[in-house]
Scaffold this motif. Structure first.
Motif, PDB file in Angstrom:
ATOM      1  N   LEU A 146       0.796  -1.221   0.000  1.00 17.27           N
ATOM      2  CA  LEU A 146       0.000   0.000   0.000  1.00 17.27           C
ATOM      3  C   LEU A 146       0.829   1.270   0.000  1.00 17.27           C
ATOM      4  CD1 LEU A 146      -2.696  -1.043   2.645  1.00 17.27           C
ATOM      5  CD2 LEU A 146      -2.754  -1.350   0.166  1.00 17.27           C
ATOM      6  N   GLY A 147       2.130   1.152   0.250  1.00 19.70           N
ATOM      7  CA  GLY A 147       2.941   2.356   0.408  1.00 19.70           C
ATOM      8  C   GLY A 147       2.417   3.215   1.551  1.00 19.70           C
ATOM      9  N   ALA A 148       1.893   2.551   2.585  1.00 19.50           N
ATOM     10  CA  ALA A 148       1.247   3.253   3.691  1.00 19.50           C
ATOM     11  C   ALA A 148       2.273   3.922   4.598  1.00 19.50           C
ATOM     12  CB  ALA A 148       0.402   2.275   4.501  1.00 19.50           C
ATOM     13  N   ARG A 149       1.845   5.002   5.261  1.00 21.19           N
ATOM     14  CA  ARG A 149       2.717   5.658   6.226  1.00 21.19           C
ATOM     15  C   ARG A 149       2.994   4.743   7.412  1.00 21.19           C
ATOM     16  NH1 ARG A 149      -0.219  11.625   6.630  1.00 21.19           N
ATOM     17  NH2 ARG A 149      -0.274  12.054   4.374  1.00 21.19           N
ATOM     18  N   GLY A 150       1.976   4.002   7.794  1.00 21.05           N
ATOM     19  CA  GLY A 150       2.133   3.083   8.907  1.00 21.05           C
ATOM     20  C   GLY A 150       1.072   2.000   8.866  1.00 21.05           C
ATOM     21  N   VAL A 151       1.438   0.790   9.314  1.00 26.19           N
ATOM     22  CA  VAL A 151       0.523  -0.346   9.395  1.00 26.19           C
ATOM     23  C   VAL A 151       0.695  -0.999  10.760  1.00 26.19           C
ATOM     24  CG1 VAL A 151      -0.103  -2.613   8.470  1.00 26.19           C
ATOM     25  CG2 VAL A 151       0.608  -0.797   6.907  1.00 26.19           C
ATOM     26  N   ALA A 152      -0.418  -1.343  11.390  1.00 25.90           N
ATOM     27  CA  ALA A 152      -0.388  -2.085  12.647  1.00 25.90           C
ATOM     28  C   ALA A 152      -1.281  -3.304  12.517  1.00 25.90           C
ATOM     29  CB  ALA A 152      -0.851  -1.215  13.813  1.00 25.90           C
ATOM     30  N   VAL A 153      -0.834  -4.422  13.086  1.00 27.03           N
ATOM     31  CA  VAL A 153      -1.580  -5.679  13.006  1.00 27.03           C
ATOM     32  C   VAL A 153      -1.594  -6.328  14.380  1.00 27.03           C
ATOM     33  CG1 VAL A 153      -1.688  -7.993  11.987  1.00 27.03           C
ATOM     34  CG2 VAL A 153      -0.967  -6.047  10.583  1.00 27.03           C
ATOM     35  N   GLU A 154      -2.755  -6.804  14.779  1.00 27.00           N
ATOM     36  CA  GLU A 154      -2.877  -7.606  15.993  1.00 27.00           C
ATOM     37  C   GLU A 154      -3.591  -8.903  15.649  1.00 27.00           C
ATOM     38  OE1 GLU A 154      -3.909  -5.827  19.840  1.00 27.00           O
ATOM     39  OE2 GLU A 154      -5.483  -7.351  20.042  1.00 27.00           O
ATOM     40  N   VAL A 155      -3.036 -10.015  16.101  1.00 28.36           N
ATOM     41  CA  VAL A 155      -3.613 -11.331  15.848  1.00 28.36           C
ATOM     42  C   VAL A 155      -3.842 -12.033  17.179  1.00 28.36           C
ATOM     43  CG1 VAL A 155      -3.198 -13.632  14.881  1.00 28.36           C
ATOM     44  CG2 VAL A 155      -2.574 -11.598  13.560  1.00 28.36           C
ATOM     45  N   THR A 156      -5.035 -12.565  17.360  1.00 27.43           N
ATOM     46  CA  THR A 156      -5.351 -13.395  18.522  1.00 27.43           C
ATOM     47  C   THR A 156      -5.822 -14.749  18.014  1.00 27.43           C
ATOM     48  OG1 THR A 156      -5.948 -11.513  19.910  1.00 27.43           O
ATOM     49  CG2 THR A 156      -6.791 -13.653  20.581  1.00 27.43           C
ATOM     50  N   ALA A 157      -5.178 -15.824  18.468  1.00 29.41           N
ATOM     51  CA  ALA A 157      -5.474 -17.146  17.915  1.00 29.41           C
ATOM     52  C   ALA A 157      -5.367 -18.230  18.973  1.00 29.41           C
ATOM     53  CB  ALA A 157      -4.526 -17.455  16.757  1.00 29.41           C
ATOM     54  N   THR A 158      -6.046 -19.328  18.707  1.00 25.28           N
ATOM     55  CA  THR A 158      -5.956 -20.548  19.506  1.00 25.28           C
ATOM     56  C   THR A 158      -5.238 -21.601  18.683  1.00 25.28           C
ATOM     57  OG1 THR A 158      -8.001 -20.081  20.705  1.00 25.28           O
ATOM     58  CG2 THR A 158      -7.276 -22.370  20.652  1.00 25.28           C
ATOM     59  N   HIS A 159      -4.291 -22.296  19.305  1.00 29.66           N
ATOM     60  CA  HIS A 159      -3.432 -23.250  18.610  1.00 29.66           C
ATOM     61  C   HIS A 159      -3.838 -24.685  18.940  1.00 29.66           C
ATOM     62  CE1 HIS A 159      -0.160 -20.323  17.384  1.00 29.66           C
ATOM     63  NE2 HIS A 159      -0.953 -19.603  18.158  1.00 29.66           N
ATOM     64  N   MET A 160      -4.180 -25.446  17.901  1.00 25.16           N
ATOM     65  CA  MET A 160      -4.589 -26.826  18.123  1.00 25.16           C
ATOM     66  C   MET A 160      -3.445 -27.708  18.594  1.00 25.16           C
ATOM     67  SD  MET A 160      -7.734 -26.606  17.765  1.00 25.16           S
ATOM     68  CE  MET A 160      -8.150 -28.342  17.962  1.00 25.16           C
ATOM     69  N   CYS A 161      -2.204 -27.268  18.383  1.00 22.95           N
ATOM     70  CA  CYS A 161      -1.077 -28.049  18.906  1.00 22.95           C
ATOM     71  C   CYS A 161      -1.019 -27.968  20.437  1.00 22.95           C
ATOM     72  CB  CYS A 161       0.249 -27.596  18.286  1.00 22.95           C
ATOM     73  SG  CYS A 161       0.594 -25.842  18.412  1.00 22.95           S
ATOM     74  N   GLU A 162      -1.671 -26.966  21.028  1.00 23.91           N
ATOM     75  CA  GLU A 162      -1.807 -26.892  22.477  1.00 23.91           C
ATOM     76  C   GLU A 162      -3.090 -27.584  22.941  1.00 23.91           C
ATOM     77  OE1 GLU A 162       0.478 -22.712  23.579  1.00 23.91           O
ATOM     78  OE2 GLU A 162      -1.707 -22.781  23.570  1.00 23.91           O
ATOM     79  N   VAL A 163      -4.143 -27.468  22.130  1.00 21.93           N
ATOM     80  CA  VAL A 163      -5.439 -28.030  22.515  1.00 21.93           C
ATOM     81  C   VAL A 163      -5.429 -29.560  22.438  1.00 21.93           C
ATOM     82  CG1 VAL A 163      -7.899 -28.125  21.939  1.00 21.93           C
ATOM     83  CG2 VAL A 163      -6.653 -25.958  21.765  1.00 21.93           C
ATOM     84  N   MET A 164      -4.822 -30.112  21.360  1.00 26.00           N
ATOM     85  CA  MET A 164      -4.907 -31.554  21.098  1.00 26.00           C
ATOM     86  C   MET A 164      -3.734 -32.340  21.655  1.00 26.00           C
ATOM     87  SD  MET A 164      -6.332 -31.484  17.164  1.00 26.00           S
ATOM     88  CE  MET A 164      -6.541 -33.260  17.105  1.00 26.00           C
TER      89      MET A 164
END
Length: 213
Positions: A155-173
């Motif tokens: 995008l040629g953006a001045r700034g980008v921020a990303v937040e990800v929240t996830a559950t991992h099946m390698c911990e669940v299973m």
């Protein structure tokens, strides 16, 4: 096994050109690998109901879930002249990816914010871009960084921020066998404290709406 033997293991015929394991999707190797895994867990690969598992279904699945490693699968990020220089925030983008350590899925949501410079992109493209980046064997930390830096470049953006929240099946299973959430954040370019506050507030509102309160 010496280094030359190891290197030879990762090379295959591509019409005379020697390449490494990231050269593209190899459907035949996927079939062979899936068949071997079934044999490893004591299943007969040729029995009814299992033959198509290794011969068709698993290769097709793996080809789809690794599209993020292939540039030709990247969505076209067609931009247009920026109509504002205000922060653009997209929350609650569904995210599904595969852990490179255990080859099990992790899934959750991504929140993306960017401050346009000269160009903007349609909001649906942010969803498509996150989906494309997610389709690879990776870690949540690396994926969050890939989305942030990739969007900043696209995008040629001045700034980008990303937040990800996830559950991992390698911990669940396996392992702790507990369902928990992991949150990662990355930033590319310049983000003011006011931008960060606005992004956090948008994420908070999304969480409140999702909880039904």
């Amino acid at each position: 096994m010496d280094s030359q033997e190891q290197q030879a293991e990762f090379q295959y015929d591509t019409g005379g050109e020697t390449t490494g394991p990231m050269a593209g999707f190899d459907e035949q190797k996927a079939r062979e690998g899936a068949r071997l895994l079934l044999e490893a867990v004591g299943r007969n690969p040729d029995e009814a109901g299992i033959y198509d598992t290794w011969n068709r279904r698993v290769p097709e699945m793996l080809e789809t879930l690794t599209e993020g490693t292939r540039h030709e699968a990247k969505p076209v990020m067609r931009t247009f002249e920026a109509e504002t220089d205000s922060l653009v925030v997209k929350t609650g983008i569904p995210l599904h990816s595969m852990c490179e350590h255990h080859m099990l899925p992790f899934d959750g949501v991504a929140h993306v914010a960017y401050r346009p410079d000269e160009e903007m992109v349609g909001l649906s493209k942010l969803i498509r871009y996150v989906r494309w980046q997610s389709r690879q064997l990776t870690t949540q930390e690396a994926l969050t960084n890939d989305i942030a830096t990739g969007l900043a470049e696209e995008l040629g953006a001045r700034g980008v921020a990303v937040e990800v929240t996830a559950t991992h099946m390698c911990e669940v299973m396996r392992g702790v066998e507990t369902s928990t959430e992991t949150t990662t954040r990355e930033q590319a370019g310049t983000f003011s404290e006011a931008d960060r506050d606005q992004f956090r507030e948008a994420i908070r509102r999304h969480g409140t709406t999702s909880d039904g309160h």
